[in-house]
Design an enzyme around this catalytic site. Sequence first.
Site, PDB file in Angstrom:
ATOM      1  N   GLU A   1       3.808  31.099 -22.181  1.00 49.65           N
ATOM      2  CA  GLU A   1       4.434  32.149 -21.370  1.00 49.65           C
ATOM      3  C   GLU A   1       3.411  33.080 -20.722  1.00 49.65           C
ATOM      4  O   GLU A   1       3.644  33.616 -19.650  1.00 49.65           O
ATOM      5  CB  GLU A   1       5.501  32.940 -22.137  1.00 49.65           C
ATOM      6  CG  GLU A   1       5.326  33.178 -23.616  1.00 49.65           C
ATOM      7  CD  GLU A   1       5.661  31.985 -24.502  1.00 49.65           C
ATOM      8  OE1 GLU A   1       4.928  30.971 -24.434  1.00 49.65           O
ATOM      9  OE2 GLU A   1       6.614  32.059 -25.291  1.00 49.65           O
TER      10      GLU A   1
ATOM     11  N   GLU B   1      -6.673  34.026 -39.760  1.00 52.49           N
ATOM     12  CA  GLU B   1      -7.119  33.785 -38.392  1.00 52.49           C
ATOM     13  C   GLU B   1      -6.788  35.014 -37.540  1.00 52.49           C
ATOM     14  O   GLU B   1      -5.649  35.474 -37.517  1.00 52.49           O
ATOM     15  CB  GLU B   1      -6.432  32.556 -37.807  1.00 52.49           C
ATOM     16  CG  GLU B   1      -6.940  32.251 -36.419  1.00 52.49           C
ATOM     17  CD  GLU B   1      -6.318  31.017 -35.799  1.00 52.49           C
ATOM     18  OE1 GLU B   1      -5.092  30.850 -35.902  1.00 52.49           O
ATOM     19  OE2 GLU B   1      -7.068  30.244 -35.182  1.00 52.49           O
TER      20      GLU B   1
ATOM     21  N   PHE C   1      -7.984  35.485 -34.076  1.00 53.96           N
ATOM     22  CA  PHE C   1      -7.853  35.120 -32.668  1.00 53.96           C
ATOM     23  C   PHE C   1      -8.265  36.295 -31.784  1.00 53.96           C
ATOM     24  O   PHE C   1      -7.585  36.677 -30.830  1.00 53.96           O
ATOM     25  CB  PHE C   1      -6.416  34.673 -32.349  1.00 53.96           C
ATOM     26  CG  PHE C   1      -6.372  33.367 -31.602  1.00 53.96           C
ATOM     27  CD1 PHE C   1      -6.692  32.190 -32.252  1.00 53.96           C
ATOM     28  CD2 PHE C   1      -6.034  33.311 -30.256  1.00 53.96           C
ATOM     29  CE1 PHE C   1      -6.678  30.980 -31.574  1.00 53.96           C
ATOM     30  CE2 PHE C   1      -6.021  32.108 -29.568  1.00 53.96           C
ATOM     31  CZ  PHE C   1      -6.336  30.937 -30.238  1.00 53.96           C
TER      32      PHE C   1
ATOM     33  N   ILE D   1       1.705  23.781 -25.063  1.00 53.84           N
ATOM     34  CA  ILE D   1       0.327  24.301 -25.074  1.00 53.84           C
ATOM     35  C   ILE D   1       0.303  25.832 -25.203  1.00 53.84           C
ATOM     36  O   ILE D   1       1.255  26.507 -24.825  1.00 53.84           O
ATOM     37  CB  ILE D   1      -0.462  23.872 -23.807  1.00 53.84           C
ATOM     38  CG1 ILE D   1       0.316  24.213 -22.527  1.00 53.84           C
ATOM     39  CG2 ILE D   1      -0.782  22.398 -23.856  1.00 53.84           C
ATOM     40  CD1 ILE D   1      -0.472  23.992 -21.250  1.00 53.84           C
TER      41      ILE D   1
ATOM     42  N   LYS E   1       5.397  22.015 -21.598  1.00 52.25           N
ATOM     43  CA  LYS E   1       5.922  23.393 -21.637  1.00 52.25           C
ATOM     44  C   LYS E   1       4.697  24.292 -21.723  1.00 52.25           C
ATOM     45  O   LYS E   1       3.972  24.286 -22.705  1.00 52.25           O
ATOM     46  CB  LYS E   1       6.817  23.572 -22.864  1.00 52.25           C
ATOM     47  CG  LYS E   1       7.871  24.644 -22.729  1.00 52.25           C
ATOM     48  CD  LYS E   1       7.334  26.062 -22.637  1.00 52.25           C
ATOM     49  CE  LYS E   1       7.007  26.662 -23.983  1.00 52.25           C
ATOM     50  NZ  LYS E   1       6.368  27.998 -23.846  1.00 52.25           N
TER      51      LYS E   1
ATOM     52  N   CYS F   1      -9.237  28.696 -31.625  1.00 52.79           N
ATOM     53  CA  CYS F   1      -8.905  28.239 -32.979  1.00 52.79           C
ATOM     54  C   CYS F   1     -10.161  27.742 -33.681  1.00 52.79           C
ATOM     55  O   CYS F   1     -10.223  27.699 -34.894  1.00 52.79           O
ATOM     56  CB  CYS F   1      -7.825  27.172 -32.943  1.00 52.79           C
ATOM     57  SG  CYS F   1      -8.042  25.991 -31.639  1.00 52.79           S
TER      58      CYS F   1
ATOM     59  N   GLN G   1      -1.211  40.907 -28.668  1.00 46.99           N
ATOM     60  CA  GLN G   1      -2.390  40.313 -29.292  1.00 46.99           C
ATOM     61  C   GLN G   1      -3.433  41.394 -29.581  1.00 46.99           C
ATOM     62  O   GLN G   1      -4.075  41.399 -30.629  1.00 46.99           O
ATOM     63  CB  GLN G   1      -2.956  39.228 -28.356  1.00 46.99           C
ATOM     64  CG  GLN G   1      -4.034  38.370 -28.959  1.00 46.99           C
ATOM     65  CD  GLN G   1      -3.550  37.529 -30.134  1.00 46.99           C
ATOM     66  OE1 GLN G   1      -2.356  37.281 -30.287  1.00 46.99           O
ATOM     67  NE2 GLN G   1      -4.477  37.114 -30.984  1.00 46.99           N
TER      68      GLN G   1
END
Length: 497
Positions: free
Chosen positions: A192, A399, A401, A163, A189, A298, A345
């Site tokens: 992070e 994209e 984000f 995820i 999982k 998304c 990001q």
Amino acid sequence: MTLGTEPLTDPFALAQALSGAHLINGRFASAASGQTFDVVNPATGAVIGQAAEGNAEDVDRAVEAAALAQADWKRMPARQRGKLVAACGARLAEHVDELGRLIALETGKALRTESRVEASVLADMFVFFGGLGSELKGESVPFNPDMMTVTMREPVGVVGVIIPWNVPLLLMAMKIAPALVAGNAVVVKSAEEAPLTVLRVCQIMNEILPPGVFNILSGFGPACGGPLVSHPKVAKVSFTGSVETGRIVARAAADRLIPATLELGGKSPMIIMGDADLDRAVDGAVTGMRFTRQGQSCTASSRIYVHDSVHDAFVEKLRARVDAMVMGDPLDEATDIGTIISPQQLEKVTGFIEAGRAAGATAIACSAVPGDPALAKGLFLQPVIFTDIAADAPPAKEEIFGPVVCVFRFRDYEEVIEAANDSEYGLAATIWTRDLRTAMDATRRLEAGFVQVNQNLVVQPNLSYGGVKSSGLGKEASLESMLEHFTHKKTIIFNMT
Ligand code: ADP
């Protein structure tokens, strides 16, 4: 670790108490390597805790525990499994405020507008799927009158779940709730950037589920997610994340000939016709663009096509709405907009904003970065509305984000349908019009997995969700998704002669 499961509303204390562990076979466990990595509050830059750094050895422990537990879990009557999963939903509902605070702390998403809402939808997803145990039905097949021929739905075994950080609770629930009800065991999982709240969910659910049925590992993608996909006892992978990583996961799954469900990126179009209710469309753009989530979705309606006759009015109304939103401490109830997840990001998103400006587009920055010195290191970013932007400029095509939306002017319906479909993605689309014929035509022609008219709802239990083209493979969140992705159909013939 001695952390209990009564609700704890201090997210800082909870983050500390959850630090440094996976949850394997019903118990907290340190990483095999003994290594941990920092979990950071993006609103201040402060370290709030540690996560266990998983590797192939941790994956092996978790998958072996899951395989052992699954052998008994699949023999439990399906409705009984469902009841346990629904009970998890009811228990999680008592933790909505706690989980909301913790997810706000680790992801920077505002508590009132996003984080508490996500925690509540998480609980609802388990309640919804928990009621579907008795729907795991097979069929009888009219094959030969002398032979009784039936099909049965069987679980696939151990499901590896990977995820991302943007909506980790909801995305995890959409995968593990149907997987568990169908009789599979899961190894998750986590991302992070957001490993702690999902760990807490796993702990709470392990009070109800048998040990080993739901395990969770934290760690980095290639070192921990990689071995999970290639573990010989993982029979299915369900992944949500970027297109690039989705391709890596799909290739690894293909090597092992196991199925992979992939929910990937998007660049979702929103078409506003000249006859649309403009105020409703503006509300829809704010929700659709996920401004309260800093655009980190998304599904974000990041390409808005507005008819020439209402374009300028729409842009002004949207600017005023976003401008009035309060950016601030994610844990403050007054905050509408929190922070970007990480410095990397933030850099990526600001790069897109610069590229748009360099391409000659008009950038309208809205809202205001908070002035509080305690938040001086926070990853706050003003949302940007681009107008007069070329269709091939990077922010218009790729994209992002992040809180960046491109608004295009159009005059012709045929042209706008073509423009909306001119994308490698196909996750969601909306059209805003009072004309039924236009609405029905557009819903048929828009290339997307989720198309809405005059609204922009987010994922709902039992509405199949997922994309076409590079947005992914397979649908989630519905009864069909449970049957198609977490079971296989066995054909059985009794020869009665
Ligand atoms: P993002 O850019 O949003 O972090 P990613 O697709 O890189 O998106 O990450 C989504 C999830 O995929 C995370 O849990 C990440 O750790 C995991 N991941 C990244 N690389 C790999 C890989 N090579 N194999 C398996 N999982 C991976």
